[in-house]
Design a protein around this motif. Structure first.
Motif, PDB file in Angstrom:
ATOM      1  N   GLN A 182       0.826  -1.213   0.000  1.00  7.76           N
ATOM      2  CA  GLN A 182       0.000   0.000   0.000  1.00  7.76           C
ATOM      3  C   GLN A 182       0.858   1.260   0.000  1.00  7.76           C
ATOM      4  O   GLN A 182       0.540   2.251  -0.670  1.00  7.76           O
ATOM      5  N   GLU A 183       1.987   1.219   0.750  1.00 13.48           N
ATOM      6  CA  GLU A 183       2.861   2.395   0.815  1.00 13.48           C
ATOM      7  C   GLU A 183       3.526   2.662  -0.534  1.00 13.48           C
ATOM      8  O   GLU A 183       3.637   3.822  -0.971  1.00 13.48           O
ATOM      9  N   ILE A 184       3.965   1.617  -1.230  1.00 18.01           N
ATOM     10  CA  ILE A 184       4.568   1.817  -2.552  1.00 18.01           C
ATOM     11  C   ILE A 184       3.557   2.443  -3.506  1.00 18.01           C
ATOM     12  O   ILE A 184       3.878   3.398  -4.231  1.00 18.01           O
ATOM     13  N   ARG A 185       2.355   1.950  -3.517  1.00 18.75           N
ATOM     14  CA  ARG A 185       1.347   2.485  -4.437  1.00 18.75           C
ATOM     15  C   ARG A 185       0.958   3.916  -4.074  1.00 18.75           C
ATOM     16  O   ARG A 185       0.712   4.747  -4.947  1.00 18.75           O
ATOM     17  N   ARG A 186       0.921   4.195  -2.769  1.00 18.81           N
ATOM     18  CA  ARG A 186       0.608   5.574  -2.347  1.00 18.81           C
ATOM     19  C   ARG A 186       1.697   6.530  -2.791  1.00 18.81           C
ATOM     20  O   ARG A 186       1.414   7.625  -3.283  1.00 18.81           O
ATOM     21  N   GLN A 187       2.948   6.140  -2.653  1.00 19.52           N
ATOM     22  CA  GLN A 187       4.047   7.015  -3.040  1.00 19.52           C
ATOM     23  C   GLN A 187       4.145   7.157  -4.568  1.00 19.52           C
ATOM     24  O   GLN A 187       4.552   8.207  -5.065  1.00 19.52           O
ATOM     25  N   ARG A 188       3.770   6.137  -5.303  1.00 16.27           N
ATOM     26  CA  ARG A 188       3.738   6.270  -6.762  1.00 16.27           C
ATOM     27  C   ARG A 188       2.771   7.377  -7.185  1.00 16.27           C
ATOM     28  O   ARG A 188       3.054   8.146  -8.116  1.00 16.27           O
ATOM     29  N   ARG A 189       1.616   7.438  -6.529  1.00 19.09           N
ATOM     30  CA  ARG A 189       0.657   8.494  -6.861  1.00 19.09           C
ATOM     31  C   ARG A 189       1.230   9.874  -6.580  1.00 19.09           C
ATOM     32  O   ARG A 189       0.962  10.846  -7.291  1.00 19.09           O
ATOM     33  N   LYS A 190       2.050   9.954  -5.534  1.00 25.07           N
ATOM     34  CA  LYS A 190       2.614  11.251  -5.166  1.00 25.07           C
ATOM     35  C   LYS A 190       3.732  11.691  -6.106  1.00 25.07           C
ATOM     36  O   LYS A 190       4.061  12.880  -6.154  1.00 25.07           O
ATOM     37  N   LEU A 191       4.341  10.749  -6.820  1.00 26.39           N
ATOM     38  CA  LEU A 191       5.381  11.130  -7.775  1.00 26.39           C
ATOM     39  C   LEU A 191       4.873  12.192  -8.733  1.00 26.39           C
ATOM     40  O   LEU A 191       5.521  13.230  -8.953  1.00 26.39           O
ATOM     41  N   ALA A 192       3.712  11.954  -9.322  1.00 25.52           N
ATOM     42  CA  ALA A 192       3.136  12.919 -10.264  1.00 25.52           C
ATOM     43  C   ALA A 192       2.608  14.150  -9.528  1.00 25.52           C
ATOM     44  O   ALA A 192       2.781  15.284  -9.986  1.00 25.52           O
ATOM     45  N   GLU A 193       2.007  13.915  -8.379  1.00 22.05           N
ATOM     46  CA  GLU A 193       1.409  15.031  -7.629  1.00 22.05           C
ATOM     47  C   GLU A 193       2.440  16.075  -7.235  1.00 22.05           C
ATOM     48  O   GLU A 193       2.175  17.277  -7.283  1.00 22.05           O
ATOM     49  N   TYR A 194       3.644  15.646  -6.852  1.00 21.83           N
ATOM     50  CA  TYR A 194       4.673  16.577  -6.371  1.00 21.83           C
ATOM     51  C   TYR A 194       5.755  16.851  -7.405  1.00 21.83           C
ATOM     52  O   TYR A 194       6.724  17.552  -7.109  1.00 21.83           O
ATOM     53  N   GLY A 195       5.613  16.326  -8.611  1.00 21.20           N
ATOM     54  CA  GLY A 195       6.607  16.594  -9.635  1.00 21.20           C
ATOM     55  C   GLY A 195       7.966  15.995  -9.309  1.00 21.20           C
ATOM     56  O   GLY A 195       9.007  16.589  -9.596  1.00 21.20           O
ATOM     57  N   VAL A 196       7.957  14.809  -8.725  1.00 21.88           N
ATOM     58  CA  VAL A 196       9.204  14.148  -8.344  1.00 21.88           C
ATOM     59  C   VAL A 196       9.698  13.299  -9.518  1.00 21.88           C
ATOM     60  O   VAL A 196       8.915  12.658 -10.218  1.00 21.88           O
ATOM     61  N   ARG A 197      11.018  13.296  -9.741  1.00 24.37           N
ATOM     62  CA  ARG A 197      11.593  12.453 -10.787  1.00 24.37           C
ATOM     63  C   ARG A 197      12.757  11.641 -10.212  1.00 24.37           C
ATOM     64  O   ARG A 197      13.382  12.044  -9.226  1.00 24.37           O
ATOM     65  N   VAL A 198      13.022  10.519 -10.841  1.00 22.96           N
ATOM     66  CA  VAL A 198      14.093   9.622 -10.419  1.00 22.96           C
ATOM     67  C   VAL A 198      15.075   9.467 -11.563  1.00 22.96           C
ATOM     68  O   VAL A 198      14.674   9.259 -12.715  1.00 22.96           O
ATOM     69  N   GLU A 199      16.380   9.561 -11.242  1.00 22.19           N
ATOM     70  CA  GLU A 199      17.424   9.365 -12.237  1.00 22.19           C
ATOM     71  C   GLU A 199      18.417   8.327 -11.718  1.00 22.19           C
ATOM     72  O   GLU A 199      18.750   8.312 -10.536  1.00 22.19           O
ATOM     73  N   ILE A 200      18.882   7.472 -12.625  1.00 19.00           N
ATOM     74  CA  ILE A 200      19.902   6.480 -12.298  1.00 19.00           C
ATOM     75  C   ILE A 200      21.130   6.776 -13.133  1.00 19.00           C
ATOM     76  O   ILE A 200      21.070   6.777 -14.359  1.00 19.00           O
ATOM     77  N   GLU A 201      22.254   7.030 -12.464  1.00 18.03           N
ATOM     78  CA  GLU A 201      23.481   7.445 -13.145  1.00 18.03           C
ATOM     79  C   GLU A 201      24.527   6.342 -13.150  1.00 18.03           C
ATOM     80  O   GLU A 201      24.768   5.691 -12.140  1.00 18.03           O
ATOM     81  N   ALA A 202      25.151   6.172 -14.298  1.00 17.93           N
ATOM     82  CA  ALA A 202      26.419   5.454 -14.384  1.00 17.93           C
ATOM     83  C   ALA A 202      27.530   6.500 -14.324  1.00 17.93           C
ATOM     84  O   ALA A 202      27.286   7.684 -14.551  1.00 17.93           O
ATOM     85  N   PRO A 203      28.770   6.101 -14.035  1.00 12.07           N
ATOM     86  CA  PRO A 203      29.844   7.094 -13.966  1.00 12.07           C
ATOM     87  C   PRO A 203      30.119   7.695 -15.347  1.00 12.07           C
ATOM     88  O   PRO A 203      29.865   7.040 -16.363  1.00 12.07           O
TER      89      PRO A 203
END
Length: 377
Positions: A192-213
């Motif tokens: 439930q917590e994962i799904r709740r936070q997924r909804r907030k990604l769009a709501e708060y304009g949050v983005r995730v980036e994965i970097e290689a060196p």
């Protein structure tokens, strides 16, 4: 191979023959904690103060048959939470120094022993005892051990073995995808917590980036990890500047996951690549945004990364038990192998009892006992 196997001591990882070492590491299935890049980073940019550093090797001609790094720390520095001091009945005293067989940031300590030969283990332990005795260091430890072969050899030698802490892992075998994992294998509150936070990604304009060196803004990542561990009561465990250099030195052994709210970095984690395992090795979070959980998003991102890149196991280290079990991770016990040794005649090992055995005298002191020092609770 010709001649008798011999124990030699190297002062730097770059003095260990690269080809011979890589052959031994591959033969033993060594983890990423024994990758030369990780060891070099620990040597050049230590995350805890090191009194001295040695690499013990068993060499048979041009072949390496055994390897063990040895770090001398103040016990209070290496064990800021007092796990060893509380569990080691031999008396692992926080006011003393000790030799350790890997950095405490490694949660799966092994010895690289060709074919797990007990004779090689005995050679390394004899040399390690000698190193401790002649240095006036009254104890040594192989900490964070889960390897049953290593525990069995230590038990047969009569060394003290104690449970210390759990590490957490997840086996992805038989799980089809992230949604299968979340739906069928993660407890309801975590799901439930994962799904709740997924909804907030769009709501708060949050983005995730994965970097290689090469990693951008790596100093900022180091600061965020340092601030998080300081908040949890161990401010000396991840020094910001040293950590930034450590991460850079590891290079392609790592991926950096960053969570942004606008231009503000609110979460960062380092993934240690160790096929078929990916480790959530360390993380830092900005908790000022209390309506959103970057920590939960980190786990969701980790799950996606593992499936997308073909990893079949996830490790996420020690402590923070409640959250890790909430997201479906299983505890696995880690043990500490501890031994007290007697001082060389004429040297003072603080409060050390005298076990059986005759001290040897052909090793120069490498790690005098420092004054008591604490960097954690």
């Amino acid at each position: 191979m010709g001649g008798e196997p011999e124990v030699i001591v190297a002062k730097t990882i770059d003095a260990v023959p690269a080809g011979a070492y890589d052959d031994l590491a591959a033969h033993c299935g060594a983890s990423a904690y024994y990758d030369r890049r990780f060891l070099r980073a620990a040597e050049r940019h230590p995350l805890l103060p090191i009194e001295s550093l040695h690499y013990l090797l068993v060499r048979d001609g041009d072949r390496l048959d055994a390897f063990m790094p040895v770090y001398c720390h103040a016990v209070s520095t290496a064990d800021p939470l007092g796990l060893l001091s509380r569990t080691a009945s031999a008396g692992f005293h926080s006011s003393e120094s000790a030799l350790f067989s890997h950095v405490m940031h490694c949660c799966d300590t092994r010895l690289l022993l060709r074919d797990n030969a007990p004779a090689l283990f005995a050679m390394l332990m004899d040399r390690l005892e000698r190193l401790a005795r002649d240095s006036g260091v009254p104890q040594f430890a192989i900490a964070n051990v889960a390897d049953p072969a290593l525990l069995a050899m230590a038990e047969a030698r009569g060394m003290e073995i104690n449970y210390s802490v759990d590490r957490y892992q997840m086996d992805l075998a038989g799980i089809d995808c992230v949604e299968d994992l979340i739906t069928r294998h993660i407890p309801a509150d975590g799901r439930q917590e994962i799904r709740r936070q997924r909804r907030k990604l769009a709501e708060y304009g949050v983005r995730v980036e994965i970097e290689a060196p090469p990693f951008a803004r790596i100093e900022e990542a180091g600061r965020l990890c340092h601030e998080t561990t300081a908040r949890r009561g161990t401010p000396g465990y991840l020094p910001a500047d040293a950590l930034a250099r450590f991460l850079t030195e590891c290079g392609s052994l790592l991926r950096i996951v960053s969570i942004y709210h606008g231009d503000r970095r609110i979460g960062v984690s380092a993934l240690l690549l160790d096929r078929p395992t990916v480790h959530l090795w360390l993380a830092g979070m900005d908790y000022a945004l209390d309506t959103f959980s970057p920590y939960t998003v980190t786990f969701d991102t980790l799950f996606h990364f593992a499936f997308e890149h073909g990893f079949t196991r996830i490790e996420c280290g020690r402590l923070n038990e409640r959250t890790k079990q909430r997201f479906g991770f299983t505890p696995r016990p880690l043990h500490a192998i501890v031994q007290r040794v007697e001082a060389r005649p004429g040297r003072d090992a603080k409060g050390a009892p005298s076990p059986a055995g005759s001290p040897r005298h052909d090793q120069t002191p490498i790690c005098p006992n420092p004054p008591p020092e604490r960097t954690g609770p």
